[in-house]
Design a protein around this motif. Structure first.
Motif, PDB file in Angstrom:
ATOM      1  N   LEU A 149       1.110  -1.142   0.479  1.00 49.14           N
ATOM      2  CA  LEU A 149      -0.187   0.460  -0.149  1.00 49.14           C
ATOM      3  C   LEU A 149       0.636   0.906   0.123  1.00 49.14           C
ATOM      4  N   THR A 150       2.183   1.214   0.758  1.00 50.32           N
ATOM      5  CA  THR A 150       2.588   2.059   0.862  1.00 50.32           C
ATOM      6  C   THR A 150       3.460   3.071  -0.844  1.00 50.32           C
ATOM      7  N   ARG A 151       3.884   1.445  -0.851  1.00 53.59           N
ATOM      8  CA  ARG A 151       4.450   0.973  -2.927  1.00 53.59           C
ATOM      9  C   ARG A 151       3.134   2.319  -3.418  1.00 53.59           C
ATOM     10  N   LEU A 152       2.390   1.441  -3.174  1.00 51.87           N
ATOM     11  CA  LEU A 152       1.559   2.518  -4.677  1.00 51.87           C
ATOM     12  C   LEU A 152       0.928   3.653  -4.096  1.00 51.87           C
ATOM     13  N   GLU A 153       0.989   3.833  -3.056  1.00 51.08           N
ATOM     14  CA  GLU A 153       1.178   5.393  -2.824  1.00 51.08           C
ATOM     15  C   GLU A 153       2.035   6.317  -3.292  1.00 51.08           C
TER      16      GLU A 153
END
Length: 288
Positions: A149-153
């Motif tokens: 989720l951090t990567r996608l954000e």
């Protein structure tokens, strides 16, 4: 379970069930501790919890007790208190839309602490090891989801708040499967071929080359240090303080007359990411 199935298995549960009655409680407790150690890297907020409850020191003592085949039940209350705190933090984070990613990290922390509770409280070592491995795998799944989720954000593909449940379940399951496979490699390091056939060292060779035993003792010590990393990747593996002593031990074995066909040498040549309880080191030192 056959030896071929043992070597290719990607789920630790049938392997642990196969070991019932065949191995020492020490080895199973070391396995459970290693499963937890792989998860000791958390974001800053969770690290504060670890400091507040002195959990790193507690975990170190749990490992020392595991190496003696003991339960370390005197830590049950403090681990339980930390577990309750982590569960509450996960619940608070999940209730805040902007903080949903952090809820997965807190869930992972709570699962880790629940695993530690099993280590310090359970007498049935096989069931304890199975449960801890399952909790650790679930914890890894939560960590992987938070990282994804951090990567996608970061890449602008999501805001980290609106999460598709199907996507979340898939990412967590993939993380759990990868962790289970890593746990199987830990079992390979702890037990090697011993569940299927007895192994012995040549006392004449070891007496002739006392360097083997000396280097085995050094490796045993370093494999128990807090900064020894249970990992598979080359970059992380080569940061482990026991890497050079293990390499020196392998060379000393060869100098003592062992050949690449011998199980001990093959183990050091093939597997990376050793832990305290490594079957080859234990065999040389006469540990079970």
């Amino acid at each position: 379970m056959t030896e071929a199935e043992w070597l290719t298995c990607t789920d630790p549960k049938p392997m642990l069930e196969f070991l019932r009655g065949k191995v020492s409680g020490r080895k199973l407790r070391l396995f459970a501790a290693a499963c937890c150690r792989r998860l000791l890297v958390f974001p800053y907020d969770i690290s504060i919890l670890f400091e507040s409850f002195n959990l790193r020191s507690v975990f170190r003592d749990i490992e020392v007790c595991a190496d003696r085949g003991e339960r370390s039940s005197h830590h049950a209350d403090e681990v339980k208190e930390a577990y309750i705190a982590a569960k509450k933090a996960a619940s608070r984070a999940a209730s805040r839309r902007y903080d949903v990613k952090m809820s997965f990290d807190w869930n992972a922390c709570a699962l880790l602490l629940k695993g530690l509770l099993r280590i310090v409280a359970d007498d049935n070592v096989v069931m304890m090891a199975i449960k801890v491995s399952e909790l650790a795998a679930c914890a890894r799944g939560n960590c992987i989801l938070s990282w994804e989720l951090t990567r996608l954000e970061t890449e602008g593909d999501g805001d980290g708040e609106d999460i598709d449940q199907e996507f979340a379940d898939r990412v967590k399951l993939e993380g759990e499967d990868c962790e289970k496979a890593a746990q199987c490699r830990i079992l390979h390091d702890l037990f090697g071929p011993l569940p299927f056939r007895p192994m012995t060292t040549d006392p004449v060779s070891l007496a002739w080359n006392g360097e083997v035993v000396d280097k085995a003792k050094t490796s045993y010590y370093l494999l128990g240090l807090p900064d020894n990393i249970v990992a598979d990747g080359d970059a992380i593996y080569h940061e482990c303080p026991a890497v050079k002593p293990l390499h020196d031990l392998r060379n000393a074995l060869q100098a003592a007359g062992y050949t690449p066909a011998d199980e001990c040498l093959r183990h050091f040549d093939k597997l990376k990411g050793h832990i305290r309880g490594c079957w080859a080191v234990d065999l040389i030192l006469g540990k079970e």
